[in-house]
Design a protein around this motif. Structure first.
Motif, PDB file in Angstrom:
ATOM      1  N   ASN A  58     -29.505  12.359   1.082  1.00 42.40           N
ATOM      2  CA  ASN A  58     -29.519  11.723  -0.046  1.00 42.40           C
ATOM      3  C   ASN A  58     -29.963  12.275  -1.407  1.00 42.40           C
ATOM      4  O   ASN A  58     -30.732  11.661  -2.076  1.00 42.40           O
ATOM      5  CB  ASN A  58     -30.205  10.245   0.235  1.00 42.40           C
ATOM      6  CG  ASN A  58     -30.071   9.206  -0.861  1.00 42.40           C
ATOM      7  OD1 ASN A  58     -28.818   9.099  -1.443  1.00 42.40           O
ATOM      8  ND2 ASN A  58     -31.009   8.495  -1.236  1.00 42.40           N
ATOM      9  N   SER A  59     -29.253  13.550  -1.426  1.00 41.10           N
ATOM     10  CA  SER A  59     -29.464  14.306  -2.721  1.00 41.10           C
ATOM     11  C   SER A  59     -27.964  14.984  -3.416  1.00 41.10           C
ATOM     12  O   SER A  59     -27.211  14.810  -2.496  1.00 41.10           O
ATOM     13  CB  SER A  59     -30.346  15.309  -2.440  1.00 41.10           C
ATOM     14  OG  SER A  59     -29.842  16.142  -1.675  1.00 41.10           O
ATOM     15  N   SER A  60     -28.294  15.486  -4.452  1.00 35.87           N
ATOM     16  CA  SER A  60     -27.037  15.885  -4.948  1.00 35.87           C
ATOM     17  C   SER A  60     -27.322  16.944  -5.990  1.00 35.87           C
ATOM     18  O   SER A  60     -28.671  16.951  -6.578  1.00 35.87           O
ATOM     19  CB  SER A  60     -26.091  14.910  -5.810  1.00 35.87           C
ATOM     20  OG  SER A  60     -26.805  13.939  -6.760  1.00 35.87           O
ATOM     21  N   SER A  61     -26.476  17.787  -6.134  1.00 36.92           N
ATOM     22  CA  SER A  61     -26.502  18.926  -7.261  1.00 36.92           C
ATOM     23  C   SER A  61     -25.236  18.910  -8.146  1.00 36.92           C
ATOM     24  O   SER A  61     -24.154  18.620  -7.431  1.00 36.92           O
ATOM     25  CB  SER A  61     -26.428  20.183  -6.406  1.00 36.92           C
ATOM     26  OG  SER A  61     -27.610  20.282  -5.607  1.00 36.92           O
ATOM     27  N   ILE A  62     -25.431  19.024  -9.230  1.00 43.91           N
ATOM     28  CA  ILE A  62     -24.407  18.691 -10.286  1.00 43.91           C
ATOM     29  C   ILE A  62     -24.226  20.238 -11.228  1.00 43.91           C
ATOM     30  O   ILE A  62     -25.201  20.884 -11.340  1.00 43.91           O
ATOM     31  CB  ILE A  62     -24.634  17.547 -11.131  1.00 43.91           C
ATOM     32  CG1 ILE A  62     -24.856  16.320 -10.294  1.00 43.91           C
ATOM     33  CG2 ILE A  62     -23.811  17.440 -12.281  1.00 43.91           C
ATOM     34  CD1 ILE A  62     -25.452  15.397 -10.850  1.00 43.91           C
ATOM     35  N   GLY A  63     -22.894  20.328 -11.471  1.00 45.00           N
ATOM     36  CA  GLY A  63     -22.479  21.224 -12.320  1.00 45.00           C
ATOM     37  C   GLY A  63     -21.401  21.011 -13.376  1.00 45.00           C
ATOM     38  O   GLY A  63     -20.571  19.903 -13.233  1.00 45.00           O
ATOM     39  N   TYR A  64     -21.565  21.531 -14.520  1.00 48.74           N
ATOM     40  CA  TYR A  64     -20.553  21.218 -15.581  1.00 48.74           C
ATOM     41  C   TYR A  64     -19.486  22.213 -15.603  1.00 48.74           C
ATOM     42  O   TYR A  64     -19.884  23.352 -15.835  1.00 48.74           O
ATOM     43  CB  TYR A  64     -21.434  21.176 -17.028  1.00 48.74           C
ATOM     44  CG  TYR A  64     -22.324  19.870 -16.912  1.00 48.74           C
ATOM     45  CD1 TYR A  64     -22.048  18.329 -16.661  1.00 48.74           C
ATOM     46  CD2 TYR A  64     -23.610  20.226 -16.857  1.00 48.74           C
ATOM     47  CE1 TYR A  64     -22.954  17.608 -16.759  1.00 48.74           C
ATOM     48  CE2 TYR A  64     -24.753  19.100 -16.863  1.00 48.74           C
ATOM     49  CZ  TYR A  64     -24.183  17.843 -16.682  1.00 48.74           C
ATOM     50  OH  TYR A  64     -25.236  17.062 -16.594  1.00 48.74           O
ATOM     51  N   ILE A  65     -18.378  21.778 -15.363  1.00 43.56           N
ATOM     52  CA  ILE A  65     -16.979  22.900 -15.373  1.00 43.56           C
ATOM     53  C   ILE A  65     -16.683  23.358 -16.862  1.00 43.56           C
ATOM     54  O   ILE A  65     -16.541  22.297 -17.806  1.00 43.56           O
ATOM     55  CB  ILE A  65     -16.018  22.298 -14.854  1.00 43.56           C
ATOM     56  CG1 ILE A  65     -16.212  21.853 -13.272  1.00 43.56           C
ATOM     57  CG2 ILE A  65     -14.649  23.113 -14.978  1.00 43.56           C
ATOM     58  CD1 ILE A  65     -15.219  20.719 -12.732  1.00 43.56           C
ATOM     59  N   GLN A  66     -16.853  24.378 -17.077  1.00 43.26           N
ATOM     60  CA  GLN A  66     -16.566  25.212 -18.557  1.00 43.26           C
ATOM     61  C   GLN A  66     -14.973  25.238 -18.706  1.00 43.26           C
ATOM     62  O   GLN A  66     -14.357  24.872 -17.708  1.00 43.26           O
ATOM     63  CB  GLN A  66     -17.171  26.561 -18.409  1.00 43.26           C
ATOM     64  CG  GLN A  66     -18.647  26.518 -18.209  1.00 43.26           C
ATOM     65  CD  GLN A  66     -19.478  25.697 -19.126  1.00 43.26           C
ATOM     66  OE1 GLN A  66     -19.191  25.512 -20.438  1.00 43.26           O
ATOM     67  NE2 GLN A  66     -20.081  24.799 -18.531  1.00 43.26           N
ATOM     68  N   GLN A  67     -14.712  25.631 -20.007  1.00 46.22           N
ATOM     69  CA  GLN A  67     -13.360  25.520 -20.268  1.00 46.22           C
ATOM     70  C   GLN A  67     -12.546  26.542 -19.467  1.00 46.22           C
ATOM     71  O   GLN A  67     -11.252  26.469 -19.326  1.00 46.22           O
ATOM     72  CB  GLN A  67     -12.967  26.033 -21.866  1.00 46.22           C
ATOM     73  CG  GLN A  67     -13.622  24.644 -22.834  1.00 46.22           C
ATOM     74  CD  GLN A  67     -12.854  23.487 -22.492  1.00 46.22           C
ATOM     75  OE1 GLN A  67     -11.681  23.613 -22.530  1.00 46.22           O
ATOM     76  NE2 GLN A  67     -13.566  22.330 -22.142  1.00 46.22           N
ATOM     77  N   PHE A  76     -32.564  20.593  -9.618  1.00 44.04           N
ATOM     78  CA  PHE A  76     -34.178  20.314 -10.354  1.00 44.04           C
ATOM     79  C   PHE A  76     -33.849  20.647 -11.872  1.00 44.04           C
ATOM     80  O   PHE A  76     -34.698  20.060 -12.508  1.00 44.04           O
ATOM     81  CB  PHE A  76     -35.213  20.567  -9.617  1.00 44.04           C
ATOM     82  CG  PHE A  76     -35.315  20.438  -8.307  1.00 44.04           C
ATOM     83  CD1 PHE A  76     -35.485  19.019  -7.750  1.00 44.04           C
ATOM     84  CD2 PHE A  76     -34.890  21.320  -7.288  1.00 44.04           C
ATOM     85  CE1 PHE A  76     -35.412  18.746  -6.362  1.00 44.04           C
ATOM     86  CE2 PHE A  76     -35.034  21.090  -5.937  1.00 44.04           C
ATOM     87  CZ  PHE A  76     -35.187  19.576  -5.443  1.00 44.04           C
ATOM     88  N   GLY A  77     -33.082  21.418 -12.192  1.00 47.87           N
ATOM     89  CA  GLY A  77     -32.712  21.882 -13.589  1.00 47.87           C
ATOM     90  C   GLY A  77     -31.419  22.065 -13.594  1.00 47.87           C
ATOM     91  O   GLY A  77     -30.502  21.959 -12.730  1.00 47.87           O
ATOM     92  N   GLU A  78     -30.895  22.257 -14.809  1.00 50.17           N
ATOM     93  CA  GLU A  78     -29.458  22.491 -15.029  1.00 50.17           C
ATOM     94  C   GLU A  78     -28.594  23.617 -14.127  1.00 50.17           C
ATOM     95  O   GLU A  78     -27.591  23.493 -13.909  1.00 50.17           O
ATOM     96  CB  GLU A  78     -29.141  22.534 -16.704  1.00 50.17           C
ATOM     97  CG  GLU A  78     -28.564  21.438 -17.246  1.00 50.17           C
ATOM     98  CD  GLU A  78     -28.283  21.564 -18.442  1.00 50.17           C
ATOM     99  OE1 GLU A  78     -27.145  22.416 -18.840  1.00 50.17           O
ATOM    100  OE2 GLU A  78     -28.878  21.115 -19.533  1.00 50.17           O
ATOM    101  N   THR A  79     -29.378  24.769 -14.134  1.00 46.61           N
ATOM    102  CA  THR A  79     -28.645  25.652 -13.357  1.00 46.61           C
ATOM    103  C   THR A  79     -29.370  26.371 -12.179  1.00 46.61           C
ATOM    104  O   THR A  79     -29.031  27.792 -12.002  1.00 46.61           O
ATOM    105  CB  THR A  79     -28.127  27.036 -14.322  1.00 46.61           C
ATOM    106  OG1 THR A  79     -29.444  27.369 -15.046  1.00 46.61           O
ATOM    107  CG2 THR A  79     -27.382  26.516 -15.597  1.00 46.61           C
ATOM    108  N   ASP A  80     -30.237  25.714 -11.631  1.00 52.96           N
ATOM    109  CA  ASP A  80     -31.159  26.362 -10.606  1.00 52.96           C
ATOM    110  C   ASP A  80     -30.553  26.398  -9.232  1.00 52.96           C
ATOM    111  O   ASP A  80     -31.060  26.958  -8.374  1.00 52.96           O
ATOM    112  CB  ASP A  80     -32.564  25.589 -10.303  1.00 52.96           C
ATOM    113  CG  ASP A  80     -32.427  24.079  -9.945  1.00 52.96           C
ATOM    114  OD1 ASP A  80     -31.462  23.560 -10.223  1.00 52.96           O
ATOM    115  OD2 ASP A  80     -33.349  23.421  -9.571  1.00 52.96           O
ATOM    116  N   GLY A  81     -29.345  26.009  -8.914  1.00 52.48           N
ATOM    117  CA  GLY A  81     -28.795  25.845  -7.719  1.00 52.48           C
ATOM    118  C   GLY A  81     -28.870  25.029  -6.861  1.00 52.48           C
ATOM    119  O   GLY A  81     -29.081  23.505  -7.325  1.00 52.48           O
TER     120      GLY A  81
END
Length: 134
Positions: A58-67, A76-81
């Motif tokens: 019941n967890s997720s990790s998120i990334g923002y796709i660049q151009q 736990f942070g924006e780019t910690d994996g």
């Protein structure tokens, strides 16, 4: 008064999911995860969100796709994996309010996405190919 853009709504949702994952998680170790999201013809998906969902934990990790189609995951942070494990992967492309995403809708739902990933110890480069929407 303008309606919020779909990008704003998706970023808000992603922030909530990252916060929820951080509250529910033990703050454990994460592994670096980067990659590229492209269409079948090899062109990059220019903008959007990629979510790795570990349904069992019941967890997720998120990334923002660049151009250029690249992304870096954060838990736990924006780019910690992401923690090691197996994931269902969803991808939602950017679109203007009221417009459809360039990505086929099935890639944006856990119940229909064919994309899966496994995060292992050490750096992970995980690339994905999606279909355009119809």
């Amino acid at each position: 008064m303008h309606a919020p853009s779909i990008t704003f709504v998706l970023m808000s949702l992603a922030t909530i999911l990252i916060t929820a994952a951080g509250c529910n998680g033990s703050g454990g170790a994460t592994e670096p995860v980067t990659g590229t999201v492209t269409f079948e013809d090899g062109s990059p998906v220019a903008g959007g969100t990629i979510v790795f969902a570990d349904v069992a934990e019941n967890s997720s990790s998120i990334g923002y796709i660049q151009q250029d189609g690249t992304y870096t995951l954060g838990t736990f942070g924006e780019t910690d994996g992401a923690p090691t494990g197996k994931y269902k992967v969803t991808v939602i492309g950017d679109s203007e309010y009221g417009q459809r995403s360039a990505i086929h809708a099935r890639f944006g739902q856990q119940t229909s996405t064919p994309l899966e990933a496994e995060v292992k110890e050490g750096p992970n480069t995980l690339d994905f190919e999606v279909q355009r929407g119809r």
